[in-house]
Design a protein around this motif. Sequence first.
Motif, PDB file in Angstrom:
ATOM      1  N   UNK A 155       0.822  -1.205   0.000  1.00 18.29           N
ATOM      2  CA  UNK A 155       0.000   0.000   0.000  1.00 18.29           C
ATOM      3  C   UNK A 155       0.855   1.254   0.000  1.00 18.29           C
ATOM      4  N   UNK A 156       0.238   2.355  -0.417  1.00 22.24           N
ATOM      5  CA  UNK A 156       0.903   3.653  -0.393  1.00 22.24           C
ATOM      6  C   UNK A 156      -0.129   4.755  -0.300  1.00 22.24           C
ATOM      7  N   UNK A 157       0.210   5.789   0.421  1.00 24.81           N
ATOM      8  CA  UNK A 157      -0.577   7.021   0.365  1.00 24.81           C
ATOM      9  C   UNK A 157      -0.644   7.478  -1.085  1.00 24.81           C
ATOM     10  N   UNK A 158      -1.813   7.892  -1.523  1.00 27.92           N
ATOM     11  CA  UNK A 158      -1.962   8.328  -2.914  1.00 27.92           C
ATOM     12  C   UNK A 158      -1.496   9.773  -3.102  1.00 27.92           C
ATOM     13  N   UNK A 159      -1.743  10.642  -2.128  1.00 20.60           N
ATOM     14  CA  UNK A 159      -1.376  12.047  -2.267  1.00 20.60           C
ATOM     15  C   UNK A 159       0.145  12.210  -2.272  1.00 20.60           C
ATOM     16  N   UNK A 160       0.637  12.832  -3.314  1.00 23.28           N
ATOM     17  CA  UNK A 160       2.076  13.030  -3.424  1.00 23.28           C
ATOM     18  C   UNK A 160       2.812  11.833  -3.983  1.00 23.28           C
ATOM     19  N   UNK A 161       2.077  10.820  -4.431  1.00 22.50           N
ATOM     20  CA  UNK A 161       2.714   9.684  -5.108  1.00 22.50           C
ATOM     21  C   UNK A 161       2.808  10.007  -6.600  1.00 22.50           C
ATOM     22  N   UNK A 162       3.760   9.367  -7.282  1.00 26.20           N
ATOM     23  CA  UNK A 162       4.012   9.689  -8.685  1.00 26.20           C
ATOM     24  C   UNK A 162       4.393   8.417  -9.445  1.00 26.20           C
ATOM     25  N   UNK A 195       0.540  13.662   5.816  1.00 24.33           N
ATOM     26  CA  UNK A 195      -0.894  13.523   6.064  1.00 24.33           C
ATOM     27  C   UNK A 195      -1.184  13.337   7.542  1.00 24.33           C
ATOM     28  N   UNK A 196      -2.105  14.136   8.042  1.00 21.91           N
ATOM     29  CA  UNK A 196      -2.540  13.995   9.424  1.00 21.91           C
ATOM     30  C   UNK A 196      -3.189  12.639   9.692  1.00 21.91           C
ATOM     31  N   UNK A 197      -3.627  11.969   8.638  1.00 23.19           N
ATOM     32  CA  UNK A 197      -4.277  10.667   8.795  1.00 23.19           C
ATOM     33  C   UNK A 197      -3.344   9.677   9.487  1.00 23.19           C
ATOM     34  N   UNK A 198      -2.056   9.712   9.140  1.00 20.78           N
ATOM     35  CA  UNK A 198      -1.111   8.800   9.771  1.00 20.78           C
ATOM     36  C   UNK A 198      -0.969   9.081  11.264  1.00 20.78           C
ATOM     37  N   UNK A 207       6.973  18.260   1.287  1.00 20.66           N
ATOM     38  CA  UNK A 207       6.757  19.544   0.630  1.00 20.66           C
ATOM     39  C   UNK A 207       5.304  19.995   0.692  1.00 20.66           C
ATOM     40  N   UNK A 208       4.436  19.198   1.305  1.00 22.24           N
ATOM     41  CA  UNK A 208       3.002  19.502   1.289  1.00 22.24           C
ATOM     42  C   UNK A 208       2.335  18.885   2.512  1.00 22.24           C
ATOM     43  N   UNK A 209       1.085  19.316   2.771  1.00 22.93           N
ATOM     44  CA  UNK A 209       0.331  18.785   3.908  1.00 22.93           C
ATOM     45  C   UNK A 209      -1.102  18.456   3.489  1.00 22.93           C
ATOM     46  N   UNK A 210      -1.684  17.554   4.258  1.00 18.98           N
ATOM     47  CA  UNK A 210      -3.074  17.132   4.107  1.00 18.98           C
ATOM     48  C   UNK A 210      -3.573  16.802   5.520  1.00 18.98           C
ATOM     49  N   UNK A 211      -4.733  17.210   5.989  1.00 17.04           N
ATOM     50  CA  UNK A 211      -5.805  17.815   5.244  1.00 17.04           C
ATOM     51  C   UNK A 211      -5.879  19.305   5.545  1.00 17.04           C
ATOM     52  N   UNK A 212      -6.138  20.071   4.499  1.00 16.51           N
ATOM     53  CA  UNK A 212      -6.412  21.496   4.641  1.00 16.51           C
ATOM     54  C   UNK A 212      -7.893  21.687   4.319  1.00 16.51           C
TER      55      UNK A 212
END
Length: 315
Positions: free
Chosen positions: A153-160, A212-215, A295-300
Motif C-alpha cells: 500500500x501507499x498514500x496516494x497524495x504526493x505519489x508519482x 498527512x494527518x491521517x497517519x 513539501x506539502x500537507x493534508x488535510x487542509x
Amino acid sequence: MIYVSLPVHEKFDVIANQLQNFKKYLPEAMIVLHLSAGAHFSTKELDGFLKLNRVDNYIINPVQLNAAWGSIIEAHLSNVEFVLQQGDAQKVIFHSSNDMLIREGLSSYLKDKTFLFHHREVFPKSHWWPANVAIDDIAFTDWLSVYGGAIVASQIEGSMYGVDFLREFNDQYQWRYKKSFSSLSYPREEFFFSSLARAFGIVADGLPYVFSEVHRFDKKLWAYYENMPLLLNNNPLSKKIKKQLIDKLFDYGDYKISIKDIEAIRNQDDRHFASIEYLSDGNNRWRIHTIDNLFAVKRVPRMMTDKIRQYISSE
C-alpha cells in the motif's frame, strides 16, 4: 511534462486557490481537474470562473464520474486516460482537493525521479481496516497473482508514476479487474498503483511528499489497540467501544495539521516529526517519510476562511 491528477467537487474559490498554490511551488506542472458528476456546477462554469480569475495552469477532463470515497481511483484513471491523449506526459502525480504545497524545492526533488510511493506491506489482521478489505478483494488478489506480487500500500497524495507504467496499469485494470469488480468499499487507489508497480519490479525513487494527518490519527488510535486488545475483537461490545474511542479522538482533534507542522517542514525540523516517521499497522513497520522529502500537507479544510489555508496562501 509533469501532470497532476486532481479530483474536485466543490467551491470555485478553493479550487482556484489550490491551482494558484501549485503555480507557486510547482510551476512546470499542468493540473488535470476531474469534476465529480455530483458537483453542483458544470465544467463550463468551473472553466469560466478560473479564466475570470486568470488561473491558467490547468486543463479540465471532459469526463465526469461519481468520484465518491471508495471510487476515487476511477476519477484518477479517467484523468490518466485524458493525460495520455495530450501526448507529452512523462509522469503523473496524484493529489486530493484538501492538500496544499508549502515549501520551495519540490521541482528539484522530482527532477531525477519517476516513481514515488510507499512500500507498506499488507498482512492479515492489520490494525488498518482497509488492508483487511483489500486482502478479501479476490479480483484484486487474482490480478496480483499473475505476477506473483504481494499487496503493497501507499498514500496516494504526493505519489508519482511514469506514464508507461500507468498506460499498462490502466489497460490491465480495465480488462483484468473491472470485469470482476467487487462491491467492496475501500480506497483502492492506496493499494493498486503501488502493488502493481512492485509486482512489475519497479523500485520507488523516493517517498510521497505530502505529510498527512491521517497517519498521526492512526498512530494515536492504534496505540489504544495495543494497550487494549479487546478493541480488536469483533463482538458488539468491542465495536461499540471502538466507535466511541474513534469519535472522541476525532473530536479532540490534536492530530490535525497545524501551523507548527508547516513551519517544521519549512525549517526541516526532523525532531518535530520524529515520532511519526515510522508507523506500524500491528504486524509490520514502514517508513512514512524523511524530513527532506516533505513539501506539502493534508488535510487542509476546503474553506477560504480556514486559518491553515489562509496561512499557507499568505506566504
